[in-house]
Design an enzyme around this catalytic site. Structure first.
Site, short mmCIF file in Angstrom:
data_model
loop_
_atom_site.label_atom_id
_atom_site.label_comp_id
_atom_site.label_asym_id
_atom_site.label_seq_id
_atom_site.Cartn_x
_atom_site.Cartn_y
_atom_site.Cartn_z
N HIS A 146 0.87 -1.17 0.00
CA HIS A 146 0.00 0.00 0.00
C HIS A 146 0.91 1.22 0.00
O HIS A 146 1.71 1.41 0.92
CB HIS A 146 -0.92 -0.01 1.22
N GLU A 173 2.10 -5.54 10.60
CA GLU A 173 1.61 -4.16 10.72
C GLU A 173 2.55 -3.45 11.69
O GLU A 173 2.64 -3.81 12.87
CB GLU A 173 0.17 -4.14 11.25
N GLU A 220 1.63 3.35 3.09
CA GLU A 220 2.16 2.71 4.29
C GLU A 220 3.67 2.56 4.07
O GLU A 220 4.14 1.60 3.47
CB GLU A 220 1.46 1.37 4.52
N HIS A 266 3.37 -3.72 6.42
CA HIS A 266 2.28 -2.76 6.24
C HIS A 266 2.29 -1.74 7.38
O HIS A 266 3.22 -1.70 8.19
CB HIS A 266 0.94 -3.50 6.21
#
Length: 663
Positions: A250, A485, A253, A393
């Site tokens: 993404h 994440e 990110e 991410h």
């Protein structure tokens, strides 16, 4: 007698004319090929070139060693422009060494009314240490830094133009605490062009253990550039596991992208410095790093970062969008764009004969909108026998693992484990347990909602979605991938980059080391030939892996007793029982020898899909344009100008084609 005197005088004049140097052409003058005549030795003047004011002398000579006649001619040349931008081009590497070395040619030292040449030994030392930086940005070594042409030997009375700089550096090094870091990294954000430059320079600097390669291009034509580390870069070594990191899927990110750029620099530098841990990692593992899977999205997200002019705002650059740049240039979310093999698995999982691994891509997928970035990554992971992977991410602080799609179509938060649930949990724990905050009990921190689960979670239990990259890795290849994440701030300030590197460095290194778990081995026939595509099954785990080109395999497994079976079409099956101790630090070696069947076994009508179906990748050639190089008029591959060319073409100076390779 008068006639004789006249003839003698004419002979003298003729000899002088004959011995005079040939006229100097403009191009030869520019490249420093002209001989200096006695009348043209130049005169001393004060230092007048601004970028050379810190040279260890104040008197210079014009014409200089490039035969520039004065300040204006020197300052309007491409050579001087290069010295003015070399710090930016090389991201501070070899600066100010290159600039000062160039100044010793453009503004040569004048002493006692004569020009002194800089020493050839100094030039050669700088070239040895800095040539890789030019290679890294696809730039030729500047002609005016030719050590044989413009620099002299000690016997000629040369001088070291970097002597003062060296003394200053020695003092600075002496003042650094011995506990200081040995690897120097600039913890700043990089544009796409700067990222490519850093990765290429790193690969050139460590060319014995590293290389870069492109797996394809983005919608806007940017390379999807991978840097690889191995003791044999570019080659698969038998029994050496291969793993990958993917960042910036993404585009908004961005922390993962930065961490992977730093990781590449760290691996290169520490290997050269003799760090035994890093040397062991690289000598036993093939590591692939795709720092940015979505460079187009990053460009859009970076454009959202603006400095606030409000006096009460002291936070500096602020990221203005939560979703700007998430998708690619087609606004496609790349983590929803992979084939949905998970739904196929769920629909047929009750059939005990149906294959639950290496599920082929359905033909219908190719009639949808497939992003070029997705296409490139799918080809990549099919072409290399990856064992383990992590996709980095942002937006939370947790590690999730497959499946990401709920096993019940109407449940958005439902535990949906794979057959390798315990292996995936251990992979996730490896990252979390080496991170200082990801698994702690602080209820006020980012990611606090995952405290009860120890900082890890099944993807579908968090939230369900189809077409994810991790599910595709697991169901289509041998690769096990988790999603990391890294934090709630998708685009943290530059001040946070170094602290985040410190928080994640050990997790990244430990994750690489964890690929050496479970078992590995070679499946051969009785003649010692490796068998490609043989299946390794583990009793109780309905998910097989297959052997690579030379018959070698890697199977991630947790400690315990396992019953393994190796099989291949046309061969007997072989079963073995193995025990993996809890304290085992490396993969156990389990080889198999399969014998040819006397006659081929009858085809099993339930053993579908066939290998032929699995090999059907892009059967309609939808993306041929992304895989073929553009050709010129005569069929040769077009050579695009490198990104740094724009520094010169808009400056008004003559185009420095001498900086282009193979020109």
């Amino acid at each position: 007698m008068k006639m004789i005197s006249t003839l003698f005088a004419l002979s003298i004049v003729s000899a002088l004319v004959w011995c005079a140097p040939p006229p100097c052409e403009p191009e030869d003058r520019r490249l420093g090929r002209c001989q200096t005549t006695p009348e043209d030795k130049g005169t001393c003047t004060d230092m007048v070139l601004g970028y050379c004011e810190d040279m260890p002398y104040k008197k210079i000579t014009f014409p200089n060693l490039l035969d520039h006649r004065g300040r204006h001619e020197a300052e309007t040349g491409a050579e001087y422009l290069l010295l003015s931008v070399v710090h930016s081009l090389l991201r501070g590497e070899c600066s100010p060494d290159i600039r000062m070395l160039g100044c010793s040619v453009l503004a040569p030292r004048c002493q006692d009314g004569r020009t002194l040449k800089p020493c050839r030994s100094t030039c050669e030392a700088v070239r040895r240490g800095c040539e890789h930086a030019f290679e890294g940005i696809d730039m030729a070594w500047p002609y005016f830094l030719d050590c044989d042409r413009f620099f002299g030997s000690e016997e000629e009375g040369c001088y070291d133009p970097l002597e003062t700089l060296r003394a200053q550096q020695e003092v600075a090094v002496a003042e650094i605490s011995p506990e200081g870091p040995s690897t120097v990294i600039q913890f700043t954000y990089q544009s796409n062009a700067q990222m490519f430059s850093i990765l290429k320079k790193t690969a050139t600097k460590c060319s014995d253990i590293s290389r870069t390669y492109s797996i394809g291009r983005s919608v806007e034509g940017k390379d999807l550039l991978v840097i690889e580390f191995s003791n044999n870069p570019g080659q698969h070594d038998i029994l050496e596991p291969e793993m990958k990191f993917v960042g910036n899927m993404h585009g908004n990110e961005v922390l993962g992208r930065q961490l992977l750029i730093y990781l590449a620099q760290y691996l290169c530098s520490e290997y050269q410095l003799g760090n035994e841990r890093i040397q062991t990692l690289i000598n036993t593992t093939r590591i692939h790093i795709l720092a940015s899977m979505n460079p187009d999205g990053y460009g859009l997200a970076a454009a959202e970062v603006e400095d606030s002019n409000e006096p009460e705002n002291q936070e500096g650059p602020v990221y203005n969008g939560w979703i700007s740049g998430r998708g690619n240039a087609q606004s496609i979310d790349l983590n929803r764009n992979f084939p949905d093999l998970t739904s196929i698995l769920y629909g047929r999982r009750r059939n005990k004969y149906y294959r639950t691994d290496h599920i082929p891509i359905p033909d219908s997928y190719w009639f949808g909108k497939v992003a070029p970035e997705t296409y490139a990554v799918m080809k990549w992971i099919r072409s290399i026998p990856f064992v383990q992977s992590a996709s980095l991410h942002g937006g939370e602080l947790v590690v999730s693992y497959p499946f990401d799609l709920s096993k019940h179509p109407h449940e958005e938060k439902m535990l949906s484990p794979t057959a390798d649930e315990q292996v995936f949990r251990q992979m996730a724990r490896t990252y979390v347990d080496n991170h200082p905050t990801m698994g702690d009990r602080d209820t006020e921190r980012c990611g606090a909602s995952f405290i009860s689960k120890g900082g890890i979670i099944n993807g579908a239990l968090w939230y369900s979605f189809a077409g994810g990259m991790s599910d595709f890795n697991y169901l289509h290849t041998n690769c096990f991938e988790v999603t990391v994440e890294l934090g709630c701030d998708k685009f943290p300030s530059e001040e946070e980059l170094y602290p985040e590197w410190k928080r994640n460095k050990e997790s990244l290194l430990s994750f690489i080391e964890s690929v050496h778990r479970g078992i590995k081995g070679i499946v051969k026939d009785v003649n010692g030939n490796g068998i490609k595509g043989a299946r390794i099954s583990v009793k109780g785990i309905r998910h097989d892996i297959t052997t690579a080109e030379d018959g070698d395999y890697w199977r991630l497994l947790n400690p315990g007793i396992h019953i393994l079976t190796a099989s291949a079409p046309g061969y007997t099956r072989v079963m073995k029982k193995v025990h993996l101790p809890r304290r085992m630090q490396k993969a156990g070696r389990v080889d198999f020898v399969l014998r040819k069947l006397a006659r081929a076994a009858p085809a099993d009508i339930y053993s579908f899909p066939s290998v032929d179906n699995y090999d059907r990748f892009d059967p309609y050639n939808q993306f041929e344009r992304y895989t073929l190089s553009e050709l010129g008029e005569n069929g040769e591959e077009r050579q695009e100008k490198p990104w740094w060319w724009n520094y010169f073409i808009h400056s008004g100076v003559a185009a420095p084609t001498w900086l282009l390779k193979n020109y």
